[in-house]
Scaffold this active site. Structure first.
Site, mmCIF file in Angstrom:
data_model
loop_
_atom_site.group_PDB
_atom_site.id
_atom_site.type_symbol
_atom_site.label_atom_id
_atom_site.label_comp_id
_atom_site.label_asym_id
_atom_site.label_seq_id
_atom_site.Cartn_x
_atom_site.Cartn_y
_atom_site.Cartn_z
ATOM 1 N N ASP A 12 57.695 13.019 13.140
ATOM 2 C CA ASP A 12 56.808 11.967 13.664
ATOM 3 C C ASP A 12 56.438 12.296 15.115
ATOM 4 O OD1 ASP A 12 59.089 9.322 14.785
ATOM 5 O OD2 ASP A 12 59.377 11.496 14.717
ATOM 6 N N ASP A 17 59.856 16.081 18.632
ATOM 7 C CA ASP A 17 59.483 16.699 17.350
ATOM 8 C C ASP A 17 58.664 17.956 17.610
ATOM 9 O OD1 ASP A 17 59.295 13.590 17.230
ATOM 10 O OD2 ASP A 17 59.700 14.132 15.143
ATOM 11 N N ASN A 41 57.303 7.303 15.557
ATOM 12 C CA ASN A 41 57.008 7.073 16.982
ATOM 13 C C ASN A 41 55.664 6.368 17.155
ATOM 14 O OD1 ASN A 41 59.275 8.251 18.299
ATOM 15 N ND2 ASN A 41 58.514 10.275 17.711
ATOM 16 N N THR A 127 62.976 14.678 11.246
ATOM 17 C CA THR A 127 63.203 14.290 12.648
ATOM 18 C C THR A 127 62.520 12.963 12.969
ATOM 19 O OG1 THR A 127 61.262 15.546 13.391
ATOM 20 C CG2 THR A 127 63.392 16.705 13.361
ATOM 21 N N PHE A 167 66.567 4.851 16.555
ATOM 22 C CA PHE A 167 65.188 4.581 16.137
ATOM 23 C C PHE A 167 64.856 5.128 14.743
ATOM 24 C CE2 PHE A 167 60.804 3.557 16.661
ATOM 25 C CZ PHE A 167 60.090 4.588 16.085
ATOM 26 N N ASN A 168 65.192 6.378 14.440
ATOM 27 C CA ASN A 168 64.784 6.952 13.150
ATOM 28 C C ASN A 168 65.418 6.222 11.969
ATOM 29 O OD1 ASN A 168 63.188 8.889 14.342
ATOM 30 N ND2 ASN A 168 64.728 10.505 14.254
ATOM 31 N N HIS A 241 65.954 15.280 21.482
ATOM 32 C CA HIS A 241 66.746 14.972 20.293
ATOM 33 C C HIS A 241 66.478 15.946 19.134
ATOM 34 C CE1 HIS A 241 67.326 10.859 22.015
ATOM 35 N NE2 HIS A 241 66.042 10.915 22.294
ATOM 36 N N ASP A 242 65.217 16.013 18.721
ATOM 37 C CA ASP A 242 64.889 16.691 17.461
ATOM 38 C C ASP A 242 65.130 18.189 17.512
ATOM 39 O OD1 ASP A 242 62.027 14.493 17.053
ATOM 40 O OD2 ASP A 242 64.142 14.207 16.541
HETATM 41 O O1 RIB Z 1 65.912 8.196 18.550
HETATM 42 C C1 RIB Z 1 65.268 9.423 18.800
HETATM 43 C C2 RIB Z 1 64.378 9.796 17.658
HETATM 44 O O2 RIB Z 1 63.337 8.824 17.536
HETATM 45 C C3 RIB Z 1 63.644 11.127 17.876
HETATM 46 O O3 RIB Z 1 63.417 11.733 16.635
HETATM 47 C C4 RIB Z 1 62.338 10.715 18.486
HETATM 48 O O4 RIB Z 1 61.280 11.656 18.219
HETATM 49 C C5 RIB Z 1 62.065 9.439 17.741
HETATM 50 O O5 RIB Z 1 61.500 9.781 16.486
HETATM 51 CA CA CA Z 2 61.133 12.289 15.984
#
Ligand code: RIB
Ligand code: CA
Length: 311
Positions: A12, A17, A41, A127, A167-168, A241-242
């Site tokens: 996303d 990403d 996102n 991701t 979040f994901n 993160h990703d």
């Molecule tokens: O919480 C972080 C995640 O949420 C990452 O993958 C960022 O790109 C968002 O998608």
């Molecule tokens: Ca992401």
């Protein structure tokens, strides 16, 4: 070189990403079989446009790109424009109209087709929210034994969207439950590890010294991303993160793991989207996740620098 990991990146984009895709495309340890997009996102229209932009930046002409779910399985979509901005990829300036084409097929169907017809073991690298992965598994359970493993960014022992949920996973907890209960081997990069991969000013300055179009674009992304993390979370840097998922596929020795049970909360008023990580084994349940908890930060940043230097 051992056989490359044949991956489908379901994403996303999203700044981190994008960096994950850039890292994957630079290294012979990874063969990108396909890129699929999901609402997360920002809307799936925007995540797909951003994926097109990154494919154009990298000349990824032969990698099929397919658009996926517009919304989660059950709940309404929630976007993270405060973190990734309205475009989902603020910072760099991209050409208004991308060249990269989008496949006619839905992301979930591309995942199914690739897993069933490619005679190579496919690793799924989600991701973003897990909606497309869950849709593929629900529509065609025959893919479950054929997926080599799922290497995902999501979850953790704490949250960044609610106190309990990352979040994901929060973005589609019902989908995450399908995936975590599917029986497919899971390697999970949650916030416990990804918050250790923060691109600080020192790191960004080192990347800025590389001076090629891809590295320059990453620096512009990180400059933007860093400011939103400073504003919202008081961080010194932007956690990419990703990129942890791809770094692992290139060099697993960068990370340390625990094999634990992880269940997904889909009912709690305050805990919806929580990854219940059973670090002490108190549930007695069969472990289903390789949970990343250790990061060799120096090796991680060297890998990113080498990746960008290769363009
Ligand atoms: O919480 C972080 C995640 O949420 C990452 O993958 C960022 O790109 C968002 O998608
Ligand atoms: Ca992401």
């Amino acid at each position: 070189m051992t056989n490359p990991a044949n991956v489908i990146i379901d994403c996303d984009p999203g700044h981190d990403d994008a960096i994950a895709i850039i890292m994957a495309a630079s290294n012979a340890a990874i063969n990108i079989e396909a890129i699929t997009t999901v609402a997360g996102n920002v809307s799936v229209e925007k995540t797909t446009l951003n994926a097109q932009r990154i494919c154009d930046l990298l000349d990824l002409n032969n990698v099929p790109l397919a658009k996926g779910a517009q919304r989660p399985l059950v709940k309404e979509s929630e976007v993270a424009e405060e973190i990734h901005a309205e475009s989902g990829l603020d910072g760099p300036q991209f050409p208004e109209h991308p060249v990269k084409t989008i496949e006619e097929i839905h992301a979930a169907d591309l995942i199914i087709d690739k897993v069933l017809t490619t005679n190579k073991p496919i690793t799924l690298v989600p991701t973003g929210p897990l909606t497309n992965i869950a849709l593929a598994v629900i529509k065609e359970p025959a893919i479950i034994p054929k997926i080599r493993k799922i290497v995902l960014m999501g979850g953790g022992t704490f949250g960044n969207w609610t106190p309990a949920a990352e979040f994901n996973i929060y973005g589609d907890a019902e989908a995450a439950k399908v995936v975590f209960e599917s029986g497919v081997p899971l390697t999970m990069f949650g916030l416990d590890i990804t918050h250790k991969a923060q691109a600080t000013d020192r790191i960004i300055d080192e990347l800025a010294a590389i001076k090629n179009p891809v590295a320059n674009t990453v620096v512009e992304m990180l400059d933007f991303f860093k400011h939103t993390y400073q504003e919202y979370f008081g961080f010194d840097g932007a956690p990419i993160h990703d990129a942890c998922t791809v770094a692992y596929l290139i060099d697993p020795s960068i990370f340390e793991f625990k094999h634990v049970r992880v269940d997904i909360e889909t009912k709690g008023e305050f805990s919806y989207g929580m990854t219940c990580v059973d670090l002490l084994g108190v549930t007695g349940k069969e472990p289903n996740v390789h949970f990343a908890y250790g990061l060799d930060e120096e090796k991680f940043w060297i890998l990113l620098k080498e990746s960008l230097d290769s363009y």
